[in-house]
Design a protein around this motif. Sequence first.
Motif, short mmCIF file in Angstrom:
data_model
loop_
_atom_site.label_atom_id
_atom_site.label_comp_id
_atom_site.label_asym_id
_atom_site.label_seq_id
_atom_site.Cartn_x
_atom_site.Cartn_y
_atom_site.Cartn_z
N ALA A 59 13.76 0.16 17.94
CA ALA A 59 12.91 0.82 16.95
C ALA A 59 13.57 0.79 15.58
CB ALA A 59 12.63 2.25 17.36
N GLY A 60 14.88 1.01 15.54
CA GLY A 60 15.58 1.01 14.26
C GLY A 60 15.57 -0.36 13.60
N VAL A 61 15.80 -1.41 14.40
CA VAL A 61 15.81 -2.77 13.85
C VAL A 61 14.43 -3.16 13.35
CG1 VAL A 61 16.11 -5.20 14.45
CG2 VAL A 61 17.80 -3.53 15.18
N LEU A 62 13.40 -2.87 14.13
CA LEU A 62 12.04 -3.17 13.68
C LEU A 62 11.68 -2.36 12.43
CD1 LEU A 62 10.07 -3.38 17.04
CD2 LEU A 62 10.61 -5.24 15.48
N GLY A 63 12.14 -1.13 12.38
CA GLY A 63 11.89 -0.30 11.20
C GLY A 63 12.54 -0.85 9.96
N VAL A 64 13.78 -1.32 10.08
CA VAL A 64 14.48 -1.88 8.91
C VAL A 64 13.81 -3.17 8.46
CG1 VAL A 64 16.66 -2.92 8.18
CG2 VAL A 64 16.67 -0.77 9.43
N ILE A 65 13.41 -4.01 9.40
CA ILE A 65 12.70 -5.24 9.04
C ILE A 65 11.40 -4.90 8.33
CG2 ILE A 65 11.49 -7.25 10.00
CD1 ILE A 65 13.68 -7.31 12.18
N GLY A 66 10.68 -3.92 8.85
CA GLY A 66 9.43 -3.50 8.23
C GLY A 66 9.63 -2.91 6.84
N LEU A 67 10.73 -2.16 6.66
CA LEU A 67 11.02 -1.61 5.34
C LEU A 67 11.27 -2.72 4.32
CD1 LEU A 67 13.26 1.50 6.07
CD2 LEU A 67 11.01 1.47 5.01
N PHE A 68 11.99 -3.75 4.74
CA PHE A 68 12.20 -4.88 3.84
C PHE A 68 10.89 -5.58 3.52
CE2 PHE A 68 16.74 -4.96 5.36
CZ PHE A 68 17.27 -4.63 4.12
N LEU A 69 10.03 -5.76 4.51
CA LEU A 69 8.73 -6.40 4.29
C LEU A 69 7.85 -5.55 3.37
CD1 LEU A 69 6.65 -8.61 4.98
CD2 LEU A 69 5.95 -7.19 6.90
N GLY A 70 7.77 -4.24 3.66
CA GLY A 70 6.96 -3.35 2.82
C GLY A 70 7.50 -3.26 1.41
N GLY A 71 8.83 -3.19 1.27
CA GLY A 71 9.43 -3.14 -0.06
C GLY A 71 9.17 -4.42 -0.85
N THR A 72 9.20 -5.56 -0.15
CA THR A 72 8.90 -6.83 -0.82
C THR A 72 7.46 -6.86 -1.30
OG1 THR A 72 10.54 -7.95 0.55
CG2 THR A 72 8.90 -9.32 -0.53
N LEU A 73 6.54 -6.41 -0.47
CA LEU A 73 5.13 -6.39 -0.88
C LEU A 73 4.92 -5.47 -2.08
CD1 LEU A 73 3.32 -6.34 2.56
CD2 LEU A 73 3.19 -8.13 0.85
N LEU A 74 5.57 -4.32 -2.08
CA LEU A 74 5.43 -3.39 -3.20
C LEU A 74 6.05 -3.98 -4.48
CD1 LEU A 74 6.17 -0.02 -1.42
CD2 LEU A 74 3.97 -0.82 -2.25
N ALA A 75 7.18 -4.65 -4.34
CA ALA A 75 7.82 -5.26 -5.52
C ALA A 75 6.98 -6.39 -6.09
CB ALA A 75 9.21 -5.75 -5.16
N VAL A 76 6.43 -7.22 -5.22
CA VAL A 76 5.57 -8.33 -5.68
C VAL A 76 4.33 -7.77 -6.36
CG1 VAL A 76 4.11 -10.21 -4.86
CG2 VAL A 76 6.45 -10.02 -4.06
N ASP A 77 3.76 -6.71 -5.81
CA ASP A 77 2.58 -6.11 -6.43
C ASP A 77 2.91 -5.55 -7.81
OD1 ASP A 77 -0.20 -5.13 -6.34
OD2 ASP A 77 0.78 -3.17 -6.36
N ALA A 78 4.05 -4.89 -7.94
CA ALA A 78 4.45 -4.34 -9.25
C ALA A 78 4.68 -5.46 -10.26
CB ALA A 78 5.70 -3.50 -9.11
N LEU A 79 5.31 -6.55 -9.82
CA LEU A 79 5.54 -7.69 -10.70
C LEU A 79 4.22 -8.33 -11.12
CD1 LEU A 79 7.57 -9.61 -12.04
CD2 LEU A 79 7.52 -10.95 -9.92
N ALA A 80 3.30 -8.48 -10.18
CA ALA A 80 2.00 -9.08 -10.50
C ALA A 80 1.22 -8.20 -11.47
CB ALA A 80 1.20 -9.29 -9.22
N ARG A 81 1.31 -6.90 -11.30
CA ARG A 81 0.61 -6.00 -12.23
C ARG A 81 1.18 -6.09 -13.64
NH1 ARG A 81 -2.02 -0.85 -9.99
NH2 ARG A 81 -2.46 -1.41 -7.85
N SER A 82 2.51 -6.19 -13.76
CA SER A 82 3.10 -6.28 -15.09
C SER A 82 2.77 -7.61 -15.76
CB SER A 82 4.61 -6.07 -15.00
OG SER A 82 5.22 -7.16 -14.36
N VAL A 83 2.75 -8.69 -14.99
CA VAL A 83 2.38 -9.99 -15.55
C VAL A 83 0.91 -9.99 -15.98
CG1 VAL A 83 2.04 -12.43 -14.97
CG2 VAL A 83 4.15 -11.27 -14.33
N ALA A 84 0.05 -9.40 -15.16
CA ALA A 84 -1.37 -9.34 -15.51
C ALA A 84 -1.60 -8.47 -16.74
CB ALA A 84 -2.18 -8.81 -14.33
N ALA A 85 -0.83 -7.39 -16.87
CA ALA A 85 -0.98 -6.53 -18.04
C ALA A 85 -0.54 -7.23 -19.32
CB ALA A 85 -0.18 -5.25 -17.85
N ARG A 86 0.54 -8.00 -19.22
CA ARG A 86 0.99 -8.76 -20.39
C ARG A 86 0.00 -9.85 -20.76
NH1 ARG A 86 7.34 -9.42 -18.87
NH2 ARG A 86 7.89 -7.24 -19.23
N ALA A 87 -0.57 -10.50 -19.77
CA ALA A 87 -1.55 -11.56 -20.04
C ALA A 87 -2.81 -10.97 -20.67
CB ALA A 87 -1.88 -12.30 -18.77
#
Length: 77
Positions: free
Chosen positions: A46-74
């Motif tokens: 459970a701990g290993v799956l949780g850590v993998i999921g945290l990395f996946l969720g964090g990556t999705l949130l970071a990509v979304d924040a980056l996409a929003r900032s790029v779209a706002a600048r455009a």
Amino acid sequence: MSPSVRPIALSRGALGVGALTAVLSLLLVIGGLTANTAAGETGQPAGVLGVIGLFLGGTLLAVDALARSVAARAGRE
């Protein structure tokens, strides 16, 4: 879907999936930490799956924040 609605829907979808993944993964990590080792339980899967999921969720949130900032600048230019 009109062209202006599609990026908004994709951004909100990525934000929702990332947040849901991060929250559920955090619950897995908490469940792994509360395993009763005296009774022979191990929280490692459970701990290993949780850590993998945290990395996946964090990556999705970071990509979304980056996409929003790029779209706002455009949109400003």
